[in-house]
Design a protein around this motif. Sequence first.
Motif, PDB file in Angstrom:
ATOM      1  N   THR A   1      80.795  21.665 -10.232  1.00 59.27           N
ATOM      2  CA  THR A   1      79.918  20.577  -9.984  1.00 59.27           C
ATOM      3  C   THR A   1      79.790  19.390 -11.036  1.00 59.27           C
TER       4      THR A   1
ATOM      5  N   ARG B   1      83.763  27.016  -3.437  1.00 58.86           N
ATOM      6  CA  ARG B   1      82.667  26.427  -2.628  1.00 58.86           C
ATOM      7  C   ARG B   1      82.070  24.985  -3.152  1.00 58.86           C
ATOM      8  N   ALA B   2      82.378  24.704  -4.716  1.00 57.41           N
ATOM      9  CA  ALA B   2      81.586  23.522  -4.967  1.00 57.41           C
ATOM     10  C   ALA B   2      82.697  22.432  -4.429  1.00 57.41           C
TER      11      ALA B   2
ATOM     12  N   ALA C   1      81.887  21.794  -0.896  1.00 61.64           N
ATOM     13  CA  ALA C   1      80.677  20.823  -0.790  1.00 61.64           C
ATOM     14  C   ALA C   1      80.667  19.489  -1.279  1.00 61.64           C
ATOM     15  N   ALA C   2      81.675  19.080  -2.330  1.00 60.45           N
ATOM     16  CA  ALA C   2      81.721  17.751  -2.477  1.00 60.45           C
ATOM     17  C   ALA C   2      82.994  17.064  -1.948  1.00 60.45           C
TER      18      ALA C   2
END
Length: 347
Positions: A190, A221-222, A225-226
């Motif tokens: 992130t 996962r990051a 999400a982005a």
Amino acid sequence: MPRASREVRVNRSATIEDVARAAGVSRQTVSNVINSPQIVREETRARVTDAISRLNYAPHASARRLRTRRSSTIGIHLDPYAGGISGVVLDRFVHALTEQAGERGLRVMLYAARTPDEEIRRMGDLREGGEIDAVVITGTFPGDPRAEWLLARGVPFVSFGRPWGRDDVGAPTHHWVDVDGAAGTAQATTHALATAGARVAFFGWPAGSATGDDRESGWRRALAAADAGSTWAPVRLTSEENVARARDIAAPVVARDDIDALVCVSDSLAVGAHLAAVAAGRPRLPIVGFDNTPAVEALGLSSVEQLPEEVAVGALDLLLGGASSIDPRDAEPGRAHVLVEPRLVVR
């Protein structure tokens, strides 16, 4: 009616009788507060612990060991020296465990073993000889025979590393403390996305390493999400835990201008990738390691810190379960683990 506490002046080392007089209770009540606090009323317990604090009373550990036939000692395996960068984390953990155990009236015994089978034999010898009451195992993996051996014999233990079962939280097989590796790499990813660009690659270990796969999941996962419709295909590199090998594998990738940053599963791989980036003329390529060792600090690389001191506290809390002595306890769902969230150190 409780007896009033009274002031006791001592110019020598305080005894249990001194504490009893100062707290206005019997010697047995003081002993109960020290060894079985759960059976003493809260008001009485508070009065006794206050007297212990004021008189700076320290229970005589050797006398207690003779009386209870317990060693008050925790055994932990000392890994053979193999060089490298990331072994410093376990060194910090063992140091913190020893320090924290001493503050709780416990001792730590180190023993060496080269394989899980050899470690099981060492644990058996130490246990049968009455030299240890409990064990901390490290470096867990699926189907770990050390955990199975300890469970079968009812030996109190906690692992630094989760059991890697299908449901370690809802249906735990034993007590464990671990670092949330996925949370750490998610933090790193992130941060890289926000400061370097959308093309954040990952440098991991070969598939099948439980710890490595967990850390990789945080990166994925990051990224997910982005994701805002990017057409960039995520880049994943793989290497064994070796700086020179990591440098050679990273070299062709960092030489191309198609990644903005690199999140690594360990500091060793991060150092190798950094050396490759410097050789390729990209010394400022953002590279994030995992373990926050002195090596990456010296190179000015960001890294995820595992906080082994917090892991040590969690391990002892699980072994003791709120008591002052180590006793076998079942692993209850929701109360059998401590998951420490690491922190990203940005440089």
